[in-house]
Design an enzyme around this catalytic site. Structure first.
Site, PDB file in Angstrom:
ATOM      1  CG  ASN A 115      -2.221  -0.817   0.860  1.00 50.52           C
ATOM      2  OD1 ASN A 115      -2.361  -1.322  -0.258  1.00 50.52           O
ATOM      3  ND2 ASN A 115      -3.126  -0.947   1.812  1.00 50.52           N
ATOM      4  CB  ALA A 131      -2.063  13.300 -12.165  1.00 53.94           C
ATOM      5  CB  CYS A 152      -6.753   0.637   2.442  1.00 52.16           C
ATOM      6  SG  CYS A 152      -7.930  -0.656   2.817  1.00 52.16           S
TER       7      CYS A 152
HETATM    8  C1  UDX Z   1      -6.195  -0.469  -1.792  1.00 49.95           C
HETATM    9  C2  UDX Z   1      -5.185  -1.439  -2.425  1.00 49.95           C
HETATM   10  O1  UDX Z   1      -5.192  -1.278  -3.853  1.00 49.95           O
HETATM   11  C3  UDX Z   1      -5.544  -2.852  -2.046  1.00 49.95           C
HETATM   12  O2  UDX Z   1      -4.592  -3.762  -2.588  1.00 49.95           O
HETATM   13  C4  UDX Z   1      -5.554  -2.954  -0.539  1.00 49.95           C
HETATM   14  O3  UDX Z   1      -5.875  -4.249  -0.116  1.00 49.95           O
HETATM   15  C5  UDX Z   1      -6.535  -1.966   0.059  1.00 49.95           C
HETATM   16  O4  UDX Z   1      -6.218  -0.649  -0.396  1.00 49.95           O
HETATM   17  P1  UDX Z   1      -8.676   0.313  -2.366  1.00 49.95           P
HETATM   18  O5  UDX Z   1      -8.657   1.081  -1.085  1.00 49.95           O
HETATM   19  O6  UDX Z   1      -9.896  -0.458  -2.725  1.00 49.95           O
HETATM   20  O7  UDX Z   1      -7.469  -0.732  -2.374  1.00 49.95           O
HETATM   21  O8  UDX Z   1      -8.411   1.372  -3.518  1.00 49.95           O
HETATM   22  P2  UDX Z   1      -7.403   1.580  -4.738  1.00 49.95           P
HETATM   23  O9  UDX Z   1      -7.987   1.067  -5.980  1.00 49.95           O
HETATM   24  O10 UDX Z   1      -6.034   1.134  -4.388  1.00 49.95           O
HETATM   25  O11 UDX Z   1      -7.428   3.177  -4.824  1.00 49.95           O
HETATM   26  C6  UDX Z   1      -7.056   3.970  -3.698  1.00 49.95           C
HETATM   27  C7  UDX Z   1      -7.228   5.423  -3.992  1.00 49.95           C
HETATM   28  O12 UDX Z   1      -6.240   5.862  -4.905  1.00 49.95           O
HETATM   29  C8  UDX Z   1      -8.575   5.826  -4.589  1.00 49.95           C
HETATM   30  O13 UDX Z   1      -9.021   7.005  -3.957  1.00 49.95           O
HETATM   31  C9  UDX Z   1      -8.238   6.080  -6.054  1.00 49.95           C
HETATM   32  O14 UDX Z   1      -9.118   6.998  -6.639  1.00 49.95           O
HETATM   33  C10 UDX Z   1      -6.839   6.633  -5.947  1.00 49.95           C
HETATM   34  N1  UDX Z   1      -6.014   6.472  -7.150  1.00 49.95           N
HETATM   35  C11 UDX Z   1      -5.764   5.224  -7.641  1.00 49.95           C
HETATM   36  C12 UDX Z   1      -5.488   7.595  -7.782  1.00 49.95           C
HETATM   37  O15 UDX Z   1      -5.700   8.735  -7.351  1.00 49.95           O
HETATM   38  N2  UDX Z   1      -4.700   7.431  -8.892  1.00 49.95           N
HETATM   39  C13 UDX Z   1      -4.428   6.201  -9.401  1.00 49.95           C
HETATM   40  O16 UDX Z   1      -3.717   6.133 -10.402  1.00 49.95           O
HETATM   41  C14 UDX Z   1      -4.985   5.063  -8.764  1.00 49.95           C
END
Ligand code: UDX
Length: 473
Positions: free
Chosen positions: A212, A256, A264
């Protein structure tokens, strides 16, 4: 195998249903009686694509039941999965482990036979060892109960897929027996070729927080580049595309925008940094403070950009916010960048209407002061500016020509860089995004050799406002 899944939130409920789906005899446990009733009746207490189908199938098979009692759980399971939350402690970045501890304390005295307790929640390194001692202390004499760690990597929105077809499995156990038990639990996945890494509990616990942290760092890296792009008149999306072609870097998690949120990533990097400091390894992960800071700054910069586009004063200005959840395909609003921006604008006097296809109910519960709805046209009517802050698929389907007729002024801030800017501009919209120069500025740059576009005021250049915004956000 007979197993229990203790804690039936986004992680536990999906894990319980999927374990029953692959043939195990599962008892789901939670202290929230309302949630347990809903699950037992096949009603998902949260929105997660594909979950209802697996839940219905698992209940119909007779292999999935639910209870609120840890005594019943102790009697049922040869394996007990701990899936309760590990939120951030109030007033510190460290993880609050009271729910994890309460499971061990509640389960241990009722254990009558040897069993394996398996943690899936995200915890500070060293938790397995601490819980093992606690369990041995509290379990009846003669009962052999072992603790292992098997972190969950599921993404909300893909939780079922990630549970049934994970990228990898990680098993952190101190005995061969515990490792073999977990390999039996996941036998169908292993047979399908899913890699399984067997290691010690400390390493297993660290895999999750390291993963993470890496993902959060990748997002903050590209958002830092967006700030530089704003200062230089360059385009962060083209930059990300070009970087992403390098297979060592990859394009995923380089989007971005308004940054990461959810239950998480933000709390996990803070808890990791806090734990590293306890261990004397604080300097090794000091960069995570910057990752967090860059991420918070995207919310502040989005508020600043909105204020600038509205002429510097938000009082009484009508703002429509598209998206309330922290990401699409979820109804989870925990630490949602979209809601944070919406509430900051509201506090600065704007009249904010938030739209979300699935998260409006949770958003209203978290922020009763905001108007949150699930009808797009109603939310956008008479808006003077539109902020796209959660990239739901339905927003990409919106006809910008039709929407231009509904709003008062066609100004769009694409806080996720996910809309087709050319189509929106062709429909008469002014489109702005962090890290993206306006098209005219790009041409002008080439002519005069310097960026003409006003850069977005960074918090460093606007200390008073930034300090207020940080406090508020
Ligand atoms: C995350 C991890 O991916 C997962 O493996 C772990 O078990 C729990 O935490 P999740 O919280 O479901 O999962 O969300 P994720 O898809 O990772 O996105 C997290 C945040 O990052 C979101 O707010 C998303 O919008 C943001 N994000 C993601 C970005 O701003 N840019 C990106 O390129 C990708």
């Amino acid at each position: 195998m007979r197993m229990t899944v203790i804690g039936t939130g986004y992680l536990g409920a999906v894990h319980a249903a999927c374990m029953a789906d692959i043939g195990h005899d599962v008892l789901g446990v939670d202290i929230d009686a309302e949630k347990i009733t809903a699950l037992a009746e096949g009603r998902p207490p949260f929105y997660e694509p594909g979950f209802e189908e697996v839940l219905t199938r698992a209940l119909a098979s007779g292999r999935l039941r639910f209870t609120t009692g840890l005594r019943e759980a102790a009697a049922h399971g040869e394996v007990h999965f701990i899936c309760v939350g590990t939120p951030q402690q109030a007033g510190s970045g460290a993880a609050d482990l009271r729910y994890v501890d309460a499971v061990v304390d509640g389960l241990a005295p009722h254990l009558a036979a040897s069993c394996l307790v398996v943690g899936k929640s995200t915890v500070p390194v060293g938790t397995t060892a601490r819980l093992s001692a606690r369990l041995m202390d509290l379990a009846p004499r003669g009962v052999r109960a072992e603790v292992a760690w098997n972190p969950e990597f599921l993404r909300e929105g893909f939780a079922v897929e990630d549970t049934l077809r994970p990228d990898r499995l990680v098993v952190g156990a101190t005995s061969r027996e515990a490792d073999e038990t977990l390999r039996r639990v996941y036998a169908p996945m292993l047979a399908a070729g899913v890699p399984c890494i067997s290691t010690d509990p400390n390493t297993a616990e660290l895999v999750k927080v390291a993963a993470n942290s890496f993902l959060a760092t990748k997002i903050s890296f590209i958002n830092a580049m967006a700030e530089v792009c704003d200062a230089a008149g360059a385009d962060v999306v083209t930059l990300a595309d070009a970087l992403g072609h390098d297979t060592r870097i990859g394009r995923r998690f380089l989007n971005a925008g308004v940054g990461f949120g959810g239950g998480c990533l933000p709390k996990d990097i803070r808890a990791f940094a806090a734990r590293a400091r306890e261990l004397g390894a604080g300097p090794a992960v000091a960069f995570l403070d910057q990752v967090d800071e860059i991420n918070r700054r995207q919310r502040i910069r989005t508020v600043a950009l909105t204020r600038r586009l509205l002429g510097g004063d938000l009082t009484g200005r009508r703002v429509a916010v598209l998206g309330a959840t922290f990401k699409p395909d979820s109804d989870d609003v925990r630490d949602s960048p979209a809601l944070d921006v919406a509430t900051a604008l509201d506090r600065q006097g704007a009249v904010v209407r938030v739209h979300d296809p699935e998260g409006a109910g949770n958003a209203r519960l978290a922020h009763p002061e905001l108007h949150c709805g699930s009808d797009l046209m109603t939310s956008c009517r008479d808006a003077e500016i539109l902020l796209h802050l959660t990239e739901w698929g339905q927003y990409r389907e919106v006809d910008p020509v039709k929407l231009a007729r509904v709003v008062r002024t066609p100004i769009l801030v694409d806080g996720r860089n996910a809309l087709a800017h050319d189509a929106w501009r062709a429909a008469g919209w002014t489109v702005e995004a962090l890290g993206r120069p306006a098209p005219t500025a790009r041409c002008a740059d080439a002519r005069v050799g310097r960026p003409l576009r006003a850069t977005i005021t960074s918090p460093a250049a606007e200390p008073d406002r930034a300090a207020t915004a940080v406090g508020r956000l």
